[in-house]
Every structure is written in C-alpha cells, then in structure tokens.
Design an enzyme around this catalytic site. Structure first.
Site, PDB file in Angstrom:
ATOM      1  N   ARG A  19      54.948  52.471  86.585  1.00  0.00           N
ATOM      2  CA  ARG A  19      55.517  53.805  86.769  1.00  0.00           C
ATOM      3  C   ARG A  19      54.798  55.613  85.692  1.00  0.00           C
ATOM      4  NH1 ARG A  19      57.886  58.404  87.341  1.00  0.00           N
ATOM      5  NH2 ARG A  19      59.324  58.811  88.626  1.00  0.00           N
ATOM      6  N   GLU A  63      58.912  61.675  96.555  1.00  0.00           N
ATOM      7  CA  GLU A  63      58.972  60.125  97.791  1.00  0.00           C
ATOM      8  C   GLU A  63      57.685  60.781  99.306  1.00  0.00           C
ATOM      9  OE1 GLU A  63      59.518  57.661  96.197  1.00  0.00           O
ATOM     10  OE2 GLU A  63      61.203  59.539  93.925  1.00  0.00           O
ATOM     11  N   ARG A  90      59.710  48.187  86.573  1.00  0.00           N
ATOM     12  CA  ARG A  90      57.995  48.710  86.338  1.00  0.00           C
ATOM     13  C   ARG A  90      57.917  48.626  85.096  1.00  0.00           C
ATOM     14  NH1 ARG A  90      59.078  53.514  90.645  1.00  0.00           N
ATOM     15  NH2 ARG A  90      60.624  53.555  89.325  1.00  0.00           N
TER      16      ARG A  90
END
Length: 171
Positions: free
Chosen positions: A65, A73, A115
């Site tokens: 990330r 998104e 992440r």
C-alpha cells in the site's frame, strides 16, 4: 625487531578474537535475509499486479500500500466505485506494472489489513508523489508515516489549482 614482533602479535590476537566472535554470530540464510530487507527499509521487486491506484503486488506475494496518498476506490468491498478510480488504476498500471520498483519504508511497517506500507519508486520517479501531482490521488497523511507529507501537500495544491485529473471532474 622487537617492536615489529609485538605489533604482529597484537594483529594476530585481534584476528583470532574477531574470528571467534564471527563464529558466534547467528548465520542468517540468504532467503531470510532477503525477506527481512523488505520488512525493514529499502527493497526492490517486480510489480506483478495492480489492484488500484494505491495498492500493488510485488513478486507474486507481497501486497504493498502506497504511503502518503489515497486514490479513488474501484473494487472496495464496502464502498462503490469512486469518481476517477479507473483512471487512477490505469495510470498506476502504466507507471509500475511489470517494472522493477524500489520500496522505501517510513515509521510503520504494515497497515491494519497487513499490507506492507511503502513509498514506491520506479527509477527516478517517485510514484506516490507523481500520482498526487497528476491528480490521480489525494494526500493521506497518517502519522507517524509523514516523511514526505509536505511534498504531497504541495503537489496536491498544484494539481487542484491546475484542475488536473480528479480535480477537474470529481467534486
């Protein structure tokens, strides 16, 4: 002559002590050393998948990330597709897909989803910053990961003023 012998004796004693300490040091297998390099600072890898404008997969295993920014998104399980999400994903794909990237850490290693949190570079291109500057993402400064926050803020302000990317279409 005597001084030379004393000097040689001191050198040999130091070498023996150093060798002894080296044998005591834990020997880390190469594979583990490579994985820990990713976890602690700067590492490289090839991008094998682009999830969206701010998340990639490196080396077929590690989800990364981007730090300092947030792209709209496209496939969030709890949110609808957002304005300019597809364009941000495509631009990210153009910048990184199939390329060798340099992953640089900040204060925290992982987010709450597990992440890896990293700044991403391709050659001399700071990908996170480029996406903000081009209007494909907004600043998202979450302490303590704020090493480049001022650069991101300046880039976002410039993109807004120039009405680049999402700033031209999304209100």
């Amino acid at each position: 002559m005597r001084r030379a012998l004393i000097f040689i004796a001191i050198i040999l004693a130091g070498a023996v002590l150093a060798a002894r300490e080296w044998r005591r040091a834990p020997q880390i297998p190469v594979q583990i050393a490579a994985i820990s390099a990713i976890a602690r600072g700067v590492a490289t890898g090839t991008v094998t998948y682009v999830f969206d404008g701010d998340t990639i997969e490196v080396a077929d295993s590690e989800r990364v990330r981007y730090i300092g920014m947030n792209a709209p998104e496209v496939a969030h399980p709890e949110k609808p597709e957002q304005c300019f999400g597809r364009e941000a994903t495509e631009r990210n794909r153009e910048l990184v897909m199939g390329k060798e990237v340099r992953l640089v850490s900040d204060a925290e290693n992982r987010d709450k989803y597990g992440r890896l949190l990293r700044y991403v570079w391709v050659g001399d291109t700071f990908v996170d910053l480029a996406l903000v500057r081009e209007g494909y993402a907004r600043v998202l400064a979450i302490p303590p990961n704020i090493l480049h926050a001022s650069e991101f803020k300046a880039a976002e302000q410039e993109a807004r003023q120039q009405e680049r990317g999402l700033w031209s279409r999304c209100k």
